[in-house]
Write a protein that holds these residues in place. Structure first.
Motif, mmCIF file in Angstrom:
data_model
loop_
_atom_site.group_PDB
_atom_site.id
_atom_site.type_symbol
_atom_site.label_atom_id
_atom_site.label_comp_id
_atom_site.label_asym_id
_atom_site.label_seq_id
_atom_site.Cartn_x
_atom_site.Cartn_y
_atom_site.Cartn_z
ATOM 1 N N VAL A 177 41.050 15.702 29.322
ATOM 2 C CA VAL A 177 39.781 16.359 29.122
ATOM 3 C C VAL A 177 39.781 17.251 30.575
ATOM 4 N N LYS A 178 39.701 18.509 30.363
ATOM 5 C CA LYS A 178 39.866 19.403 31.695
ATOM 6 C C LYS A 178 38.477 19.153 32.437
ATOM 7 N N THR A 179 38.699 18.794 33.763
ATOM 8 C CA THR A 179 37.475 18.238 34.576
ATOM 9 C C THR A 179 37.590 18.798 36.096
ATOM 10 N N PHE A 180 36.516 19.296 36.258
ATOM 11 C CA PHE A 180 36.447 20.124 37.733
ATOM 12 C C PHE A 180 35.470 19.468 38.499
ATOM 13 N N ILE A 181 36.007 18.966 39.662
ATOM 14 C CA ILE A 181 34.850 18.389 40.857
ATOM 15 C C ILE A 181 35.267 18.893 42.239
ATOM 16 N N ASP A 182 34.529 18.599 43.244
ATOM 17 C CA ASP A 182 34.556 19.242 44.511
ATOM 18 C C ASP A 182 35.239 17.873 45.359
ATOM 19 N N PHE A 183 35.943 18.568 46.430
ATOM 20 C CA PHE A 183 36.543 17.805 47.433
ATOM 21 C C PHE A 183 36.021 16.204 47.737
ATOM 22 N N GLU A 184 34.731 16.752 48.306
ATOM 23 C CA GLU A 184 34.054 15.528 48.911
ATOM 24 C C GLU A 184 33.667 14.520 47.754
ATOM 25 N N GLU B 241 36.140 21.908 30.817
ATOM 26 C CA GLU B 241 35.498 21.434 29.873
ATOM 27 C C GLU B 241 34.051 20.804 30.379
ATOM 28 N N VAL B 242 34.625 20.007 31.592
ATOM 29 C CA VAL B 242 33.340 19.346 32.338
ATOM 30 C C VAL B 242 33.463 19.710 33.487
ATOM 31 N N ALA C 284 36.680 23.441 46.741
ATOM 32 C CA ALA C 284 35.549 23.684 47.697
ATOM 33 C C ALA C 284 34.260 23.622 46.617
ATOM 34 N N PRO C 285 33.060 23.269 47.233
ATOM 35 C CA PRO C 285 31.746 23.353 46.511
ATOM 36 C C PRO C 285 31.359 24.814 45.815
ATOM 37 N N GLY C 286 30.987 24.652 44.548
ATOM 38 C CA GLY C 286 30.709 26.163 44.014
ATOM 39 C C GLY C 286 31.798 26.377 43.037
ATOM 40 N N ALA C 287 33.244 25.739 43.235
ATOM 41 C CA ALA C 287 34.323 26.359 42.540
ATOM 42 C C ALA C 287 34.169 25.661 41.067
ATOM 43 N N SER C 288 33.466 24.487 40.953
ATOM 44 C CA SER C 288 33.549 23.700 39.443
ATOM 45 C C SER C 288 32.461 24.685 38.679
ATOM 46 N N LEU C 289 31.289 25.276 39.365
ATOM 47 C CA LEU C 289 30.414 26.082 38.491
ATOM 48 C C LEU C 289 30.925 27.244 38.129
ATOM 49 N N MET C 290 32.083 27.889 39.001
ATOM 50 C CA MET C 290 32.484 29.257 38.517
ATOM 51 C C MET C 290 33.682 28.661 37.445
ATOM 52 N N ALA C 291 34.128 27.790 37.283
ATOM 53 C CA ALA C 291 35.203 27.541 36.373
ATOM 54 C C ALA C 291 34.485 27.079 35.178
ATOM 55 N N TRP D 2 11.548 15.396 47.053
ATOM 56 C CA TRP D 2 11.409 14.668 45.936
ATOM 57 C C TRP D 2 11.974 15.787 44.970
ATOM 58 N N ASN D 3 13.261 16.208 45.411
ATOM 59 C CA ASN D 3 13.814 17.320 44.487
ATOM 60 C C ASN D 3 15.166 16.574 43.543
ATOM 61 N N HIS D 4 15.598 15.532 44.026
ATOM 62 C CA HIS D 4 16.671 14.847 43.398
ATOM 63 C C HIS D 4 17.817 15.589 42.866
ATOM 64 N N ASN D 5 18.438 15.943 43.834
ATOM 65 C CA ASN D 5 19.596 16.916 43.752
ATOM 66 C C ASN D 5 20.795 15.962 43.638
ATOM 67 N N SER D 6 20.804 15.542 42.385
ATOM 68 C CA SER D 6 22.018 14.376 42.121
ATOM 69 C C SER D 6 23.064 15.199 41.853
ATOM 70 N N TYR D 7 24.432 14.431 42.217
ATOM 71 C CA TYR D 7 25.488 14.601 41.495
ATOM 72 C C TYR D 7 25.397 14.328 39.980
ATOM 73 N N ALA D 8 25.961 15.362 39.236
ATOM 74 C CA ALA D 8 25.881 15.268 37.794
ATOM 75 C C ALA D 8 27.193 15.752 37.361
ATOM 76 N N LEU D 9 27.470 15.685 35.964
ATOM 77 C CA LEU D 9 28.559 16.389 35.019
ATOM 78 C C LEU D 9 27.993 16.946 33.820
ATOM 79 N N ALA D 10 28.177 18.415 33.824
ATOM 80 C CA ALA D 10 27.727 19.188 32.763
ATOM 81 C C ALA D 10 28.779 19.806 31.904
ATOM 82 N N VAL D 11 28.328 20.209 30.681
ATOM 83 C CA VAL D 11 29.386 20.669 29.729
ATOM 84 C C VAL D 11 28.418 21.947 29.137
ATOM 85 N N TRP D 12 29.109 22.837 28.313
ATOM 86 C CA TRP D 12 28.515 23.617 27.495
ATOM 87 C C TRP D 12 27.917 23.149 26.459
ATOM 88 N N PRO D 13 26.696 23.881 25.849
ATOM 89 C CA PRO D 13 26.124 23.049 24.685
ATOM 90 C C PRO D 13 27.033 23.179 23.570
#
Length: 317
Positions: free
Chosen positions: A161-168, A210-211, A196-203, A125-136
């Motif tokens: 709009v600069k957007t970063f996602i992972d391959f999958e 931006e996203v 690859a996973p994690g690269a969007s977080l670092m970016a 029950w942790n709902h690790n959903s895909y999501a899009l995030a931005v700075w406040p």
């Protein structure tokens, strides 16, 4: 007399060796699979270590894509994994998602996959959903709180709009193309990056995008105070992490299921059903904290998993 003694020795040796063979047969090698991002690295180590503690030999196949891990389960090359309800429903089972609750989707997935001889145990029950995030500050400056707000902003900016996602995510049926279609917008390909996973977080952390695509239980969300844009059209299904075992393995070794259900129960708000919002938020916070052990504190996944299992009295050493 000597012949009788020799015969007895031979019989004893045969008996002992037969017993050893039987004992070896009782505890086979269990092959555990995990995907290629932090939460799954941890899940793989948790399953590996708790099963080893219960006497099994375990081979860990790590760093897999969703499709490769599923193929391994289907072919019998992998015995146990942790999968997400929404991923199984839409990607592996090829079903259309009609907005529904966490508990309902879990039981639907469990029933549908039983036909494939895949047994779903208790969910996190942790709902690790895909999501899009931005700075406040980006959210505040552009009045963006939801995915509909982001869509309107992208259309206003003609997709620039600069957007970063992972391959999958860029290819999944519940991924980027479907999100854009559902919310009626398109990011200019020159402004879209996939890695690859994690690269969007670092970016996003370095303000190079931006996203960014995130997972709902990423530790960086809490660390940086990012704004996770609300899925106001309920596009994404529930993604509740759940141990899955091949039916053949569980029938022969039910103790595998017992151990993994004990593991699930150790997570805050995770044990048993039905689902409640409180259980979801507790389990999400628990996994954000746990993922942070690797992503922020820089612990090895094996070490973090071991500490968790020891701390919750699930293994002896």
């Amino acid at each position: 007399m000597k012949k009788l003694i020799s015969l007895l020795v031979v019989v004893m040796l045969i008996f002992v060796m037969s017993g050893v063979c039987l004992l070896a047969a009782e505890k086979p090698t269990i092959v555990v699979g995990n995907k290629n991002f932090t939460e799954e690295y941890l899940a793989g180590e948790l399953m590996k270590q708790i099963l080893e503690d219960r006497g099994f030999k375990v081979e860990l196949k790590s760093d897999l894509s969703s499709m490769i891990m599923r193929k391994g389960m289907e072919t019998g090359n992998i015995d146990v994994c942790m999968e997400y309800t929404g991923t199984a429903w839409m990607v592996h089972l090829g079903r259309k998602y009609v907005p529904t609750g966490h508990e309902e989707l879990y039981y639907m997935t469990k029933a549908a996959d039983a036909a494939n001889k895949m047994i779903w145990l208790q969910p996190m029950w942790n709902h690790n959903s895909y999501a899009l995030a931005v700075w406040p500050e980006f959210a505040k400056e552009n009045n963006i709180e939801t995915l509909s707000d982001l869509a309107a902003f992208c259309n206003q900016k003609k997709g620039k709009v600069k957007t970063f996602i992972d391959f999958e995510f860029s290819q999944r049926p519940d991924g980027w193309p479907a999100v854009q279609k559902a919310y009626n917008f398109a990011v200019d390909p020159d402004y879209l990056e996939a890695a690859a996973p994690g690269a969007s977080l670092m970016a996003l952390g370095k303000h190079k995008t931006e996203v960014a695509m995130v997972f709902a239980t990423d530790a960086s969300i809490a660390k940086y105070g990012w704004v996770v844009l609300r899925d106001d059209k309920n596009f994404f299904p529930p993604y509740d992490l759940t141990p899955v075992v091949r039916a053949e393995v569980l029938e022969k070794y039910p103790e595998v299921g017992i151990a993994l259900n004990e593991l699930v129960a150790a997570f805050a708000g995770a044990s048993g059903v039905p689902y409640t919002t409180e259980k979801l938020s507790n389990a999400q916070r628990m996994w954000q904290w746990f993922n942070g052990k690797v992503d922020i504190e820089k612990k090895d996944a094996a070490e973090a998993a071991h500490d968790f299992l020891i701390g919750h009295n699930l293994i002896n050493k």
